[in-house]
Design a protein around this motif. Structure first.
Motif, short mmCIF file in Angstrom:
data_model
loop_
_atom_site.label_atom_id
_atom_site.label_comp_id
_atom_site.label_asym_id
_atom_site.label_seq_id
_atom_site.Cartn_x
_atom_site.Cartn_y
_atom_site.Cartn_z
N SER A 1 0.86 -1.18 0.00
CA SER A 1 0.00 0.00 0.00
C SER A 1 0.89 1.23 0.00
CB SER A 1 -0.90 0.00 1.24
OG SER A 1 -1.57 1.23 1.37
N GLU B 1 -15.30 4.76 6.37
CA GLU B 1 -13.92 4.77 5.87
C GLU B 1 -13.09 3.73 6.60
OE1 GLU B 1 -10.17 7.83 5.14
OE2 GLU B 1 -11.93 8.51 6.25
N HIS B 2 -13.32 3.61 7.89
CA HIS B 2 -12.57 2.61 8.68
C HIS B 2 -12.89 1.20 8.18
CE1 HIS B 2 -10.45 0.93 12.06
NE2 HIS B 2 -11.52 0.23 12.44
N SER C 1 -11.22 0.63 4.90
CA SER C 1 -9.79 0.46 5.11
C SER C 1 -9.47 -0.95 5.60
CB SER C 1 -9.28 1.49 6.13
OG SER C 1 -9.48 2.80 5.65
N THR D 1 -4.31 8.68 6.28
CA THR D 1 -4.16 7.83 5.11
C THR D 1 -2.68 7.55 4.83
OG1 THR D 1 -6.12 8.85 4.17
CG2 THR D 1 -4.73 7.61 2.67
N LEU E 1 -6.02 3.22 11.01
CA LEU E 1 -6.79 2.61 9.92
C LEU E 1 -5.94 1.56 9.21
CD1 LEU E 1 -8.49 5.74 8.35
CD2 LEU E 1 -9.33 4.27 10.17
N ALA F 1 -6.19 3.12 3.39
CA ALA F 1 -7.21 4.12 3.61
C ALA F 1 -6.98 5.29 2.72
CB ALA F 1 -7.22 4.55 5.07
N SER F 2 -8.05 5.99 2.37
CA SER F 2 -7.91 7.16 1.51
C SER F 2 -8.92 8.18 1.92
CB SER F 2 -8.13 6.75 0.06
OG SER F 2 -8.12 7.85 -0.80
#
Length: 581
Positions: free
Chosen positions: A351, A496-497, A500, A521, A576, A580-581
């Motif tokens: 990542s 989002e979590h 992720s 992120t 996270l 994640a973004s």
């Protein structure tokens, strides 16, 4: 204009059978109009002589008139149908080409300009065949009129030919002028359309700022230029009309004057003089071609604008499949736009976050990774294979993209997620649902009236829900590489979590390249690419880079730190999962 003329000619061939109907009715109508003066002349002579054949000639006149009317009716029908078919072929061909070029097309031509060219301009080119065929048939009565006058009296024919030469020169000059003016007019139309599309895209911002009047003025900035070219077109039409209008009556008077002298000398009969007068009208009818020439000029100008689209090179794909591999991404000596001399290796399955100030080239780097754009120099490879050598199918299966503002395409929600996966099958349905679950979209999709089969227009979604569908689409496609360009900016913290965790868990075997604007992120990624001024300033872990004040300033300037609080450090970054973004 040679390329534009060739495009107009190719369009003629794709008007379908209606083109032949139009040609037949035009030629038949022209022949009937050519025969009408002769029939009328014989009818006049028959009536004057009280001939018993008068009823026959009267019936023949009526039949010819009815045939002319029928040809007009079917000609109009065939013209509209053939033009629609030609326009359809042209639009489909150009749309296929525009989509084949990809994002590079919109870098040269704004969306409003593309819409104008594929819409209005394609329709004008589609009308070109009708103008050419109908205009060309005007030559038939003209040539027939000349031949008939030669048979009646050669002096009348010579008088007519002299006038036709002047009319031909007027039409030639008018075609050249109207093509140039029409091009300028169409350019102004495209300018207005471009500004309007931009305004519609920012309608909420304009309403919130209360700048409707200012934006209206900006959109209509090109209106005076449009009016100027419209007036130039009108003046050109008027000048050509006046010239042709002056030549035609003078020509008729000249021919009739010569004919009167020949009648007085006993070389013509009254019926022949009447027929000659009618043939002069037919012969001089070439002056009525101004309307056809004007439409042809607009078609040539529009074709020139469409040729510019067709000349944009399409993205060429190779034939290689993607070999087995972890999804390792490599950029060597890559230069594109603001990016210069980029050398990077993104290990397969890792990542990697891409950070930098606005304009540093983050989104461009993301576009290069999946070949949305090609570099000006250098090479981008996936698992050791240069991207241009991969087949379109292999690249589509390997790379999945998710954007900040995804555009959902398809009839249903399932279509939007599975776009490009092929025809619906049970395996595809399983893939779509699994991708939606990973993107946290499955729950709200199931609550829709028809679930995954809900038409998109009947499935209103918030910005976060649209982003989740966009993520699901990327997850369904990107078997090896996921490129997320600020693709979770509209998600709430909990969602989002969860996304992720999916990226770090079930999707963790895929390489993830994430354009990041948040500290959290970047902190969650294995490594960070720090872009500065189009170059890679550093490529390391977030913890290492955080020691550099310049790196920390990237997030402070971006505005994602909390107002009034000190800058976040790595200890404040939420834990996270990777990606994640």
């Amino acid at each position: 204009m040679r390329a534009a003329d060739r495009l107009v000619k190719r369009t003629i061939r794709h008007s379908g059978p209606w083109l032949y109907v139009l040609a037949f009715t035009s030629v038949a109508g022209a022949l009937m109009e050519l025969a009408l003066p002769f029939v009328l002349g014989r009818t006049v002579d028959s009536l004057v002589a009280a001939d018993s054949a008068s009823p026959v000639w009267l019936g023949t006149c009526a039949a010819v008139v009815l045939l002319i009317a029928a040809c007009e009716v079917f000609g109009v029908w065939a013209s509209g149908s053939g033009g629609a078919r030609a326009t359809q072929w042209l639009r489909l061909r150009l749309l296929r080409h525009v989509l084949g070029v990809g994002p590079a097309m919109t870098r040269r031509f704004p969306e409003g300009e593309l819409v104008t060219r594929l819409g209005v301009n394609a329709e004008e080119v589609g009308r070109g065949p009708e103008s050419i065929v109908t205009g060309a048939t005007l030559v038939i009565p003209t040539a027939g009129g000349v031949v008939a006058l030669v048979l009646i009296d050669p002096w009348l024919a010579l008088t007519l030919l002299a006038g036709l030469t002047l009319i031909g020169l007027v039409l030639r000059a008018f075609l050249r002028t109207t093509t140039s003016i029409a091009g300028d007019y169409q350019s102004a139309q495209g300018d207005i359309a471009t500004r309007l599309v931009d305004a519609l895209a920012g309608a909420r911002t304009i309403a919130a700022a209360g700048t409707e009047d200012r934006e209206r003025a900006r959109v209509l900035t090109a209106l005076p230029r449009l009016r100027l070219h419209a007036m130039e077109m009108w003046r050109a039409n008027a000048r050509a009309g006046v010239r042709a209008g002056a030549v035609v009556p003078l020509l008729e008077v000249a021919v009739l004057g010569v004919g009167g002298l020949r009648l007085a000398a006993g070389d013509l009969s009254a019926g022949e003089l009447y027929a000659a007068a009618r043939y002069v009208v037919l012969g001089a009818g070439l002056g009525a071609a101004l309307g056809h020439v004007s439409r042809l000029g607009r078609a040539r100008a529009a074709a020139g604008r469409l040729v510019e689209l067709a000349e944009e090179p399409q993205t060429a794909y190779g034939a290689l499949p993607l070999p087995a591999g972890p999804g390792a991404l490599e950029l060597r000596g890559v230069t594109a736009g603001v990016l210069t001399g980029i050398d990077l290796v993104v290990p397969g399955g890792s990542s990697v976050a891409v950070v930098g100030r606005s304009g540093a080239g983050k989104s461009l780097l993301a576009a290069l990774a999946g070949r949305l754009v090609d570099p000006d120099a250098g090479q981008v490879s996936l698992d050791g294979v240069p991207l241009p050598e991969l087949s379109s199918e292999a690249l589509g299966e390997a790379v999945g993209y998710a954007f900040e503002r995804p555009v959902l395409i398809g009839e249903t929600v399932a279509d939007a997620v599975g776009l490009g996966l092929g025809d619906p099958t049970e395996a595809m349905e399983i893939t779509v649902r699994a991708a939606a679950r990973a993107a946290c979209a499955d729950d709200f999709v199931r609550r829709l009236p028809l679930g995954y089969g809900t038409p998109l227009e009947e499935a209103p979604m918030s910005g976060g829900e649209r982003q989740r569908i966009g993520l699901a689409r990327a997850f369904a496609h990107g078997r090896r590489l996921l490129v997320l360009d600020d693709a979770t900016s509209s998600l709430d913290t909990v969602t989002e979590h969860r996304v992720s965790r999916a990226l770090a868990g079930e999707l963790g075997g895929r390489t993830r390249l994430i354009v990041a604007h948040r500290v959290a992120t970047a902190a969650a990624a294995d490594r960070v690419i720090w872009l500065d001024g189009g170059r890679v300033r550093a490529y390391d872990t977030h913890t290492t880079l955080w020691r550099d004040p310049g790196y920390r300033a990237v997030f402070q300037v971006s505005g994602h730190d909390r107002a009034g609080l000190p800058p976040l450090d790595e200890s404040l970054s939420s834990p996270l999962g990777a990606g994640a973004s």
